[in-house]
Write a protein that holds these residues in place. Structure first.
Motif, mmCIF file in Angstrom:
data_model
loop_
_atom_site.group_PDB
_atom_site.id
_atom_site.type_symbol
_atom_site.label_atom_id
_atom_site.label_comp_id
_atom_site.label_asym_id
_atom_site.label_seq_id
_atom_site.Cartn_x
_atom_site.Cartn_y
_atom_site.Cartn_z
ATOM 1 N N LEU A 1 52.934 -18.351 38.496
ATOM 2 C CA LEU A 1 54.499 -17.657 39.718
ATOM 3 C C LEU A 1 54.708 -18.253 40.690
ATOM 4 N N ILE A 2 53.313 -18.585 40.810
ATOM 5 C CA ILE A 2 52.928 -18.974 42.876
ATOM 6 C C ILE A 2 54.249 -20.150 42.657
ATOM 7 N N SER A 3 53.989 -20.383 41.393
ATOM 8 C CA SER A 3 55.404 -22.734 41.847
ATOM 9 C C SER A 3 56.355 -22.354 41.427
ATOM 10 N N ARG A 4 56.859 -21.190 41.579
ATOM 11 C CA ARG A 4 57.895 -20.846 41.393
ATOM 12 C C ARG A 4 58.523 -19.056 41.761
ATOM 13 N N ASP A 5 57.565 -19.742 43.238
ATOM 14 C CA ASP A 5 57.997 -17.794 44.440
ATOM 15 C C ASP A 5 59.465 -17.890 44.622
ATOM 16 N N GLU A 6 60.441 -18.761 44.232
ATOM 17 C CA GLU A 6 61.515 -18.285 44.420
ATOM 18 C C GLU A 6 62.216 -17.804 43.481
ATOM 19 N N VAL A 7 61.561 -17.605 42.008
ATOM 20 C CA VAL A 7 62.817 -17.406 40.486
ATOM 21 C C VAL A 7 62.397 -15.887 40.842
ATOM 22 N N GLU A 8 63.430 -15.180 39.977
ATOM 23 C CA GLU A 8 63.425 -14.254 39.671
ATOM 24 C C GLU A 8 63.340 -13.907 38.332
ATOM 25 N N PHE A 9 62.275 -13.608 37.708
ATOM 26 C CA PHE A 9 62.251 -14.013 36.445
ATOM 27 C C PHE A 9 62.611 -12.447 35.499
ATOM 28 N N ILE A 10 63.853 -12.515 35.104
ATOM 29 C CA ILE A 10 65.043 -11.851 34.756
ATOM 30 C C ILE A 10 65.590 -11.616 34.140
ATOM 31 N N LYS A 11 66.300 -11.911 32.850
ATOM 32 C CA LYS A 11 67.532 -11.897 32.047
ATOM 33 C C LYS A 11 68.080 -11.079 31.480
ATOM 34 N N TYR A 12 69.366 -11.365 31.367
ATOM 35 C CA TYR A 12 70.218 -9.929 30.990
ATOM 36 C C TYR A 12 71.761 -10.215 30.562
ATOM 37 N N ILE A 13 72.639 -9.221 29.606
ATOM 38 C CA ILE A 13 73.583 -10.017 29.510
ATOM 39 C C ILE A 13 74.637 -8.644 30.188
#
Length: 297
Positions: A110-122
């Motif tokens: 997670l800390i290596s991707r600290d600008e990513v929102e881990f949320i998917k949606y349709i």
């Protein structure tokens, strides 16, 4: 170094919750727990004796499929943001989730991707089934918010079910595109602050979800999907069929509402996900032991 804030919704299985918290416990984790107001808090307090885990004081009587689930999530987010600004992500868990990667691996990922929102949606407009969740009135929340009303409770529940079967219509009174996905996601603090601020500036938004079915799978997703944070999220997915499991973010989820057991060991062992959902004390005891011994050791 930034920490991870784990936000846990729990309503049963205090022993399993205690195992979850103990497994997540390290110097780079803070744990915030909401215990359903319908249950006694005592057994949960006794199962959690960690300095970085705290049961929040504000508690809601959570109804499956109702807006109270969102209320509890909002409160957890506020608690975490008020407690510290030093988080990479806030991770949403239930008391019946369990890590299938070591805490250091989860933190590193997670800390290596600290600008990513881990949320998917349709886009819900692509599916008549999903639009029914917001275009039909669902009477999920009790009209009388008490837990000790005996026979009246059953009568009240039956009455609400009858109202739902009438299929009263409601319109989506918003220019926002409605999005649907799994509530079990991982968001940055900046995104979480935006979610809270959006609601404060737009009090009509929560009111619009009063009679929506399972708003926890729509509420945050719609705010994010219509914001600048959509550009940094794992984001919009092609509609390929029903099932929130198709929008799994960091959780291994079954294609049905099944509880995982030791019989699912190979699937869990080979998964790239960070957590498994759902595990409980009855079917999951052997599985949790196997995870502890072979993955988390």
């Amino acid at each position: 170094m930034k920490k991870i804030a784990y936000l846990i919704l729990a309503h049963s299985d205090a022993d399993q919750l205690g195992k979850l918290c103990k497994t997540l416990d390290d110097e780079y984790a803070d744990i915030f727990i909401h215990i359903d107001a319908k249950v006694s808090i005592r057994s949960f307090s006794e199962s959690i004796s960690l300095t970085n885990a705290r049961i929040i004081n504000t508690r809601f009587s959570v109804t499956w499929g109702g807006i109270s689930m969102v209320d509890a999530q909002n409160e957890l987010v506020k608690e975490a943001l008020n407690y510290s600004q030093n988080y990479s992500h806030v991770v949403f868990l239930s008391g019946n989730c369990y890590p299938i990667k070591r805490s250091k691996q989860i933190h590193g990922f997670l800390i290596s991707r600290d600008e990513v929102e881990f949320i998917k949606y349709i886009d819900m407009r692509k599916s008549a089934h999903h639009m029914k969740k917001i275009e039909q009135k669902w009477f999920k929340e009790p009209f009388v918010r008490r837990v000790d009303i005996g026979p009246f409770r059953r009568m009240e529940s039956q009455f609400r079910d009858s109202l739902t079967r009438v299929k009263f219509r409601q319109s989506w009174k918003s220019n926002l595109i409605p999005y649907f996905g799994s509530q079990w996601c991982a968001l940055t603090p900046n995104c979480c602050r935006y979610i809270i601020e959006f609601q404060e500036k737009n009090p009509w938004y929560r009111k619009m979800f009063k009679y929506v079915f399972a708003p926890d799978e729509i509420f945050f997703h719609t705010i994010i999907g219509n914001s600048e944070f959509a550009r940094h999220s794992t984001g919009i997915q092609e509609f390929t069929g029903l099932g929130a499991w198709r929008m799994a973010n960091i959780h291994l989820m079954g294609t049905t509402s099944k509880w995982f057991s030791i019989g699912d060991w190979k699937e869990i062992e080979n998964s790239d996900m960070l957590f498994v959902r759902k595990v409980r004390g009855i079917e999951g005891t052997s599985l949790v032991r196997a995870i502890d011994k072979n993955i988390l050791k």
